[in-house]
Structures are given as C-alpha cells and as structure tokens.
Design a protein around this motif. Sequence first.
Motif, PDB file in Angstrom:
ATOM      1  N   ILE A 181       0.837  -1.204   0.000  1.00  0.00           N
ATOM      2  CA  ILE A 181       0.000   0.000   0.000  1.00  0.00           C
ATOM      3  C   ILE A 181       0.874   1.258   0.000  1.00  0.00           C
ATOM      4  O   ILE A 181       0.618   2.206  -0.753  1.00  0.00           O
ATOM      5  N   ALA A 182       1.918   1.247   0.821  1.00  0.00           N
ATOM      6  CA  ALA A 182       2.831   2.398   0.863  1.00  0.00           C
ATOM      7  C   ALA A 182       3.478   2.620  -0.506  1.00  0.00           C
ATOM      8  O   ALA A 182       3.610   3.775  -0.959  1.00  0.00           O
ATOM      9  N   LEU A 183       3.863   1.543  -1.177  1.00  0.00           N
ATOM     10  CA  LEU A 183       4.460   1.673  -2.503  1.00  0.00           C
ATOM     11  C   LEU A 183       3.455   2.200  -3.523  1.00  0.00           C
ATOM     12  O   LEU A 183       3.801   3.011  -4.386  1.00  0.00           O
ATOM     13  N   PHE A 184       2.206   1.748  -3.436  1.00  0.00           N
ATOM     14  CA  PHE A 184       1.171   2.286  -4.324  1.00  0.00           C
ATOM     15  C   PHE A 184       0.991   3.787  -4.093  1.00  0.00           C
ATOM     16  O   PHE A 184       0.850   4.558  -5.048  1.00  0.00           O
ATOM     17  N   LEU A 185       0.992   4.207  -2.840  1.00  0.00           N
ATOM     18  CA  LEU A 185       0.827   5.634  -2.539  1.00  0.00           C
ATOM     19  C   LEU A 185       2.011   6.451  -3.053  1.00  0.00           C
ATOM     20  O   LEU A 185       1.837   7.530  -3.622  1.00  0.00           O
ATOM     21  N   LEU A 186       3.215   5.925  -2.876  1.00  0.00           N
ATOM     22  CA  LEU A 186       4.408   6.611  -3.379  1.00  0.00           C
ATOM     23  C   LEU A 186       4.391   6.679  -4.909  1.00  0.00           C
ATOM     24  O   LEU A 186       4.710   7.715  -5.505  1.00  0.00           O
ATOM     25  N   ALA A 187       4.006   5.583  -5.537  1.00  0.00           N
ATOM     26  CA  ALA A 187       3.912   5.563  -6.999  1.00  0.00           C
ATOM     27  C   ALA A 187       2.889   6.579  -7.490  1.00  0.00           C
ATOM     28  O   ALA A 187       3.121   7.293  -8.472  1.00  0.00           O
ATOM     29  N   ALA A 188       1.760   6.657  -6.807  1.00  0.00           N
ATOM     30  CA  ALA A 188       0.725   7.617  -7.201  1.00  0.00           C
ATOM     31  C   ALA A 188       1.239   9.047  -7.069  1.00  0.00           C
ATOM     32  O   ALA A 188       1.020   9.878  -7.957  1.00  0.00           O
ATOM     33  N   LEU A 189       1.906   9.330  -5.982  1.00  0.00           N
ATOM     34  CA  LEU A 189       2.465  10.669  -5.787  1.00  0.00           C
ATOM     35  C   LEU A 189       3.438  11.014  -6.913  1.00  0.00           C
ATOM     36  O   LEU A 189       3.383  12.108  -7.487  1.00  0.00           O
ATOM     37  N   ALA A 190       4.314  10.077  -7.258  1.00  0.00           N
ATOM     38  CA  ALA A 190       5.292  10.323  -8.311  1.00  0.00           C
ATOM     39  C   ALA A 190       4.632  10.467  -9.679  1.00  0.00           C
ATOM     40  O   ALA A 190       4.952  11.397 -10.431  1.00  0.00           O
ATOM     41  N   GLU A 191       3.700   9.573 -10.017  1.00  0.00           N
ATOM     42  CA  GLU A 191       3.099   9.639 -11.350  1.00  0.00           C
ATOM     43  C   GLU A 191       2.153  10.819 -11.495  1.00  0.00           C
ATOM     44  O   GLU A 191       2.222  11.568 -12.468  1.00  0.00           O
ATOM     45  N   ILE A 192       1.264  10.975 -10.546  1.00  0.00           N
ATOM     46  CA  ILE A 192       0.296  12.072 -10.655  1.00  0.00           C
ATOM     47  C   ILE A 192       1.013  13.412 -10.524  1.00  0.00           C
ATOM     48  O   ILE A 192       0.746  14.345 -11.283  1.00  0.00           O
ATOM     49  N   GLY A 193       1.953  13.484  -9.581  1.00  0.00           N
ATOM     50  CA  GLY A 193       2.727  14.714  -9.435  1.00  0.00           C
ATOM     51  C   GLY A 193       3.543  15.018 -10.673  1.00  0.00           C
ATOM     52  O   GLY A 193       3.628  16.168 -11.114  1.00  0.00           O
ATOM     53  N   GLY A 194       4.149  13.983 -11.260  1.00  0.00           N
ATOM     54  CA  GLY A 194       4.927  14.178 -12.481  1.00  0.00           C
ATOM     55  C   GLY A 194       4.068  14.647 -13.637  1.00  0.00           C
ATOM     56  O   GLY A 194       4.435  15.576 -14.368  1.00  0.00           O
ATOM     57  N   ALA A 195       2.919  14.019 -13.807  1.00  0.00           N
ATOM     58  CA  ALA A 195       2.017  14.438 -14.877  1.00  0.00           C
ATOM     59  C   ALA A 195       1.529  15.869 -14.645  1.00  0.00           C
ATOM     60  O   ALA A 195       1.420  16.659 -15.586  1.00  0.00           O
ATOM     61  N   TRP A 196       1.264  16.225 -13.393  1.00  0.00           N
ATOM     62  CA  TRP A 196       0.825  17.579 -13.064  1.00  0.00           C
ATOM     63  C   TRP A 196       1.923  18.592 -13.389  1.00  0.00           C
ATOM     64  O   TRP A 196       1.646  19.670 -13.915  1.00  0.00           O
ATOM     65  N   LEU A 197       3.174  18.242 -13.064  1.00  0.00           N
ATOM     66  CA  LEU A 197       4.284  19.150 -13.369  1.00  0.00           C
ATOM     67  C   LEU A 197       4.426  19.371 -14.871  1.00  0.00           C
ATOM     68  O   LEU A 197       4.650  20.501 -15.326  1.00  0.00           O
ATOM     69  N   VAL A 198       4.305  18.298 -15.658  1.00  0.00           N
ATOM     70  CA  VAL A 198       4.356  18.442 -17.116  1.00  0.00           C
ATOM     71  C   VAL A 198       3.189  19.312 -17.579  1.00  0.00           C
ATOM     72  O   VAL A 198       3.353  20.223 -18.401  1.00  0.00           O
TER      73      VAL A 198
END
Length: 110
Positions: free
Chosen positions: A7-24
């Motif tokens: 679950i922690a890895l899913f949350l970290l992955a979500a932060l990285a992917e969604i945050g990355g897409a938001w930054l782009v």
Amino acid sequence: MTVLRSIALFLLAALAEIGGAWLVWQGVREHKGLLWMGAGVLALGVYGFVATLQPDPHFGRILAAYGGVFVAGSLLWGVLVDGYRPDRWDITGAVLCLVGVAVIMYAPRG
C-alpha cells in the motif's frame, strides 16, 4: 507487513506519477517552462522505478491494480491541489476502483 508495504508503494507511486504528470501539465498548459516539465519527467521516472518494488512478481497484476490507485489518487490530487470538487459519481467510481485494487492485490490465492 507485506500488505502495508504494498500500500505504501502504491501511494508513493501515485504521488510520483500524478505529481509528475501535473508538473508536465503546468509546464506545457500553464506555460511554466522547461524546468517544470523536466521535473515532471524525472518524477514519472521515479514512478516507473517504484512500481518495480512491489512484492508481487506479476507486472500485469501490479499495473492493473495501480490503475485503481491512480483513479482515486488523481481525484484526490485535484481536490488538494487544483480545488476540484468531485461529485458523488466521481467518489463512487473511485471507491469501486479501490475495491478492485484490494481484490486484485490482496485476495487470498491458493
């Protein structure tokens, strides 16, 4: 402990992917420039790496389950960062996705 780690890895992955897409998105759509886009690309790379740390060995299962985390996480990101107000159908859909994640990843298997 394995479920909590997953679950922690899913949350970290979500932060990285969604945050990355938001930054782009910010770099392109809001004209914030190449630094924002570059940071987004790096964050998306982190997402790809974090996904490999899941304890389950099956790529398809992890990515399928992560799709549900992405749906719910994207709505939450919209609320926290962009002031988006989900309606009851958004919330219902996100809950259904998270139930799907639980079934895909954590159902007992023989």
